[in-house]
Design a protein around this motif. Structure first.
Motif, mmCIF file in Angstrom:
data_model
loop_
_atom_site.group_PDB
_atom_site.id
_atom_site.type_symbol
_atom_site.label_atom_id
_atom_site.label_comp_id
_atom_site.label_asym_id
_atom_site.label_seq_id
_atom_site.Cartn_x
_atom_site.Cartn_y
_atom_site.Cartn_z
ATOM 1 N N ALA A 75 0.835 -1.207 0.000
ATOM 2 C CA ALA A 75 0.000 0.000 0.000
ATOM 3 C C ALA A 75 0.870 1.257 0.000
ATOM 4 C CB ALA A 75 -0.937 -0.005 1.206
ATOM 5 N N ALA A 76 2.020 1.209 0.707
ATOM 6 C CA ALA A 76 2.894 2.379 0.778
ATOM 7 C C ALA A 76 3.443 2.723 -0.612
ATOM 8 C CB ALA A 76 4.032 2.119 1.759
ATOM 9 N N TYR A 77 3.841 1.708 -1.355
ATOM 10 C CA TYR A 77 4.361 1.942 -2.718
ATOM 11 C C TYR A 77 3.274 2.506 -3.624
ATOM 12 C CZ TYR A 77 8.513 -0.607 -1.311
ATOM 13 O OH TYR A 77 9.652 -0.988 -0.671
ATOM 14 N N VAL A 78 2.083 1.973 -3.487
ATOM 15 C CA VAL A 78 0.974 2.437 -4.331
ATOM 16 C C VAL A 78 0.617 3.884 -3.969
ATOM 17 C CG1 VAL A 78 -1.453 2.069 -4.927
ATOM 18 C CG2 VAL A 78 0.077 0.106 -4.683
ATOM 19 N N GLN A 79 0.599 4.193 -2.674
ATOM 20 C CA GLN A 79 0.276 5.554 -2.228
ATOM 21 C C GLN A 79 1.201 6.565 -2.878
ATOM 22 O OE1 GLN A 79 2.266 7.491 0.454
ATOM 23 N NE2 GLN A 79 0.675 8.107 1.893
ATOM 24 N N ALA A 80 2.516 6.303 -2.830
ATOM 25 C CA ALA A 80 3.492 7.261 -3.364
ATOM 26 C C ALA A 80 3.295 7.466 -4.863
ATOM 27 C CB ALA A 80 4.902 6.763 -3.082
ATOM 28 N N ARG A 81 3.040 6.373 -5.577
ATOM 29 C CA ARG A 81 2.957 6.471 -7.044
ATOM 30 C C ARG A 81 1.609 6.995 -7.520
ATOM 31 N NH1 ARG A 81 5.000 0.886 -9.220
ATOM 32 N NH2 ARG A 81 4.371 1.828 -11.187
ATOM 33 N N LEU A 82 0.577 6.828 -6.693
ATOM 34 C CA LEU A 82 -0.751 7.307 -7.087
ATOM 35 C C LEU A 82 -0.866 8.814 -6.910
ATOM 36 C CD1 LEU A 82 -3.402 6.051 -8.117
ATOM 37 C CD2 LEU A 82 -4.072 5.692 -5.746
ATOM 38 N N GLY A 83 0.004 9.400 -6.082
ATOM 39 C CA GLY A 83 -0.028 10.844 -5.877
ATOM 40 C C GLY A 83 -1.208 11.298 -5.042
ATOM 41 N N VAL A 84 -1.530 10.502 -4.010
ATOM 42 C CA VAL A 84 -2.683 10.819 -3.168
ATOM 43 C C VAL A 84 -2.293 11.631 -1.929
ATOM 44 C CG1 VAL A 84 -4.206 8.928 -3.838
ATOM 45 C CG2 VAL A 84 -2.425 8.521 -2.132
ATOM 46 N N GLY A 85 -1.020 11.994 -1.786
ATOM 47 C CA GLY A 85 -0.602 12.707 -0.580
ATOM 48 C C GLY A 85 -0.350 11.734 0.560
#
Ligand code: ACO
Length: 328
Positions: A93-103
């Motif tokens: 989830a941490a990797y996805v958060q950074a790449r999705l640009g959700v803050g």
């Protein structure tokens, strides 16, 4: 239509490469006939070498956001269900958060919940939405073909790679979540799972040499029996919670473990063929991704009309199970 907690967008990602049963016969002593007769599976998707779990998850997440007409900034939290993570720690989830640009929103994996992971994560997201008014991105992703033993015919032919995602929150026109149920029988935890790699049997050269790091332990017959029983019972429980009967349900979207399990669940619940959505023949068992991919396809193929009640039911390692009733 008023506001309620539900699914506000759906998305999937299916790797391009299709692998047939005949191809499996080049790796292990098996045949198209055996695999089709025992599992109903004809093909599965295999992620490309350059893809990892976060890539699959990100693609499905972006599709779900686009489907609900959301921007990354509209998401308050991410829950990601997987048994085949990007790395052991931190979570995918941490990797996805950074790449999705959700803050810097909170995000976490619901790891090791087997094939029930996505439905469990939907239930967690629903409670977060209810308690805190959050809009939660839920992802079910599996890149299992990278981590399984390609020489173990008992397990390798069953699985495939995929990702599915949903945005959960309150909004007009959402696919309403009417009720949910879940359970765990931890006494059965050693019947299906990866035995090595944790603190019980840490990775050593010797264990890797014996392929233990990829050894999926599975008592197929016990898994079969319990999957049928738990998916059927959870279905009836969630209907009782919602105060409706099976006759009211337009479509059941079960975890796509294998065709014989799905047929047995249908028989137990007294469901005719057209009321159970099945795509296991095409994708195999995609773990946490199987329910969102099936739900997305059912909607995409016009199998669900506005107002229809749709029942999700899933079972996996743990043993964990979960069911959810939706109104489109
Ligand atoms: N090709 C050919 N032969 C095979 C293969 C294969 N791919 N895999 C196993 N066999 C052989 C075994 O070696 C065994 O041979 P033996 O009798 O000489 O020892 C024999 O087939 C096993 O036959 P059965 O026990 O009759 O097989 P069964 O009908 O139980 O089917 C299966 C096996 C498909 C695994 C079944 O038990 C099953 O579907 N179980 C559920 C497993 C599952 O879905 N796991 C996914 C994860 S959990 C979940 O998603 C719910």
């Amino acid at each position: 239509m008023g506001d309620f907690i539900g699914l506000l967008g759906l998305g999937v990602y299916l790797p391009e490469r299709v692998m047939t049963n005949d191809e499996w016969a080049e790796y292990v002593d098996t045949s198209d006939d055996w695999i089709v007769a025992r599992t109903g599976i004809h093909t599965r998707r295999i992620a490309a070498d350059e893809e990892s779990t976060a890539d699959l998850a990100l693609a499905a997440a972006q599709a779900a956001l686009a489907d609900g007409a959301f921007e990354p900034a509209d998401i308050d939290e991410i829950v990601l269900a997987t048994d085949t993570p990007e790395v052991f720690a931190p979570d995918t989830a941490a990797y996805v958060q950074a790449r999705l640009g959700v803050g810097h929103i909170p995000c976490y994996d619901l790891a090791g919940s087997g094939c029930a992971g996505f439905v469990l994560a939907l239930d967690v997201a629903r409670s977060r939405a209810l308690a805190d008014g959050r809009r939660v991105l839920v992802i079910g992703v599996e890149l299992i073909t990278r981590l399984m033993n390609w020489k173990d015919r008992n397990t390798c032919v069953l699985f495939g790679d995929a990702a599915g995602a949903a945005v959960v929150g309150s909004g007009a026109g959402a696919i309403e979540i009417l009720a949910a149920t879940a359970g765990t029988d931890g006494a059965k935890s050693d019947i299906l799972g990866l035995e090595a790699g944790g603190t019980r049997l840490p990775i050593t050269m010797e264990r890797v040499r014996h392929g233990l790091h990829k050894n999926l332990v599975m008592d197929g017959r016990e898994v079969f029996r319990e999957a049928v029983r738990r998916m059927s019972e959870a279905s009836l429980q969630v209907l009782a919670k919602a105060g409706v009967s099976m006759d009211d349900v337009a479509l059941v979207v079960p975890h796509q473990a294998n065709l014989r399990i799905l047929n047995a669940v249908a028989a137990r619940l007294g469901l005719s063929e057209e009321r159970v959505f099945i795509n296991v023949q095409e994708y195999g068992n995609t773990g946490s991704a199987s329910v969102p991919v099936a739900l997305w396809e059912a909607r995409d193929q016009g199998r669900i009309k506005p107002g229809d009640l749709v029942l999700l039911t899933a079972f996996g390692a743990g043993f964990h199970w979960a069911a959810m009733l939706l109104r489109f």
